[in-house]
Design a protein around this motif. Structure first.
Motif: not given
Length: 224
Positions: A92-94, A203, A201
């Motif tokens: 994931s982006w995180e 979104d 994300l």
């Protein structure tokens, strides 16, 4: 440190531009870019805060770029170095960006990972996003990294999610049947798809999907 002066074009008129590393004095302008580039329904808590920006310029200043038009900051791009394994691409982006704080920046990694890129709407007709991307490719070459990688949002996908999977949507973009604001832009910048990733994300527009897209360093040679 990075600094490049050149001209962009407003239709037929040349406009002076500068791409350089951003600094603490730029923080207010960088946060304004985020607010204008990612309006609701994009979560406002994902806009940059001062602590994140301080980490960018401290931990990996080479990956903190901004573009100025007539002395005003019009866009920015941020990265960190990670050690990416193509056989295990899911993330994931995180987790890969440390939620934008980049405390996991690894100077010995093989990949420059794009944390964020944004251009203020009033300046988008100047092609600044592509210039930032090309400049980050130069950073990849300068540092001898294998690739630039990042997750591209699919903001057009929510309009098609009822009739096709995320993978089918990407295929339609690649076939020229659909134009996606982000994925098509990244293709125009020379990025190529690696994999569609779910839950990348928070979104709504992308239904939480993203496409991992890379640019491989044509000068890269593996270290012995």
């Amino acid at each position: 440190m990075y600094r490049k002066q050149f001209y962009v074009f407003n239709q037929e008129r040349p406009v002076p531009a500068v791409i350089r590393n951003y600094e603490e004095k730029d923080f207010d302008g960088l946060i304004r870019i985020q607010q204008e580039s990612f309006p609701p329904p994009f979560p406002s808590e994902l806009w940059w805060n001062t602590e994140q920006l301080k980490n960018h310029i401290t931990l990996f200043p080479e990956g903190a770029l901004c573009i100025e038009i007539n002395g005003e900051i019009a866009g920015s791009m941020t990265g960190l170095i990670v050690d990416f394994d193509p056989n295990h691409p899911e993330h994931s982006w995180e987790e890969i960006t440390d939620n934008g704080y980049i405390r996991n920046h690894n100077p010995n990694g093989n990949t420059l990972y794009v944390v964020d890129i944004g251009v203020r709407p009033a300046y988008r007709k100047l092609g600044l996003g592509k210039w930032l991307m090309l400049s980050m490719y130069e950073v990849v070459i300068q540092l001898g990294l294998e690739r630039l990688l990042g997750g591209g949002r699919m903001p057009g996908y929510h309009k098609k999610a009822h009739e096709m999977t995320a993978e089918q949507y990407l295929e339609a973009v690649l076939n020229g049947e659909i134009k996606d604001p982000v994925i098509t832009f990244l293709l125009r910048c020379g990025r190529t798809p690696v994999k569609v990733v779910a839950n990348y994300l928070e979104d709504e527009e992308s239904c939480n999907y993203a496409v991992l897209m890379e640019w491989k360093n044509p000068f890269y040679t593996a270290k012995p």
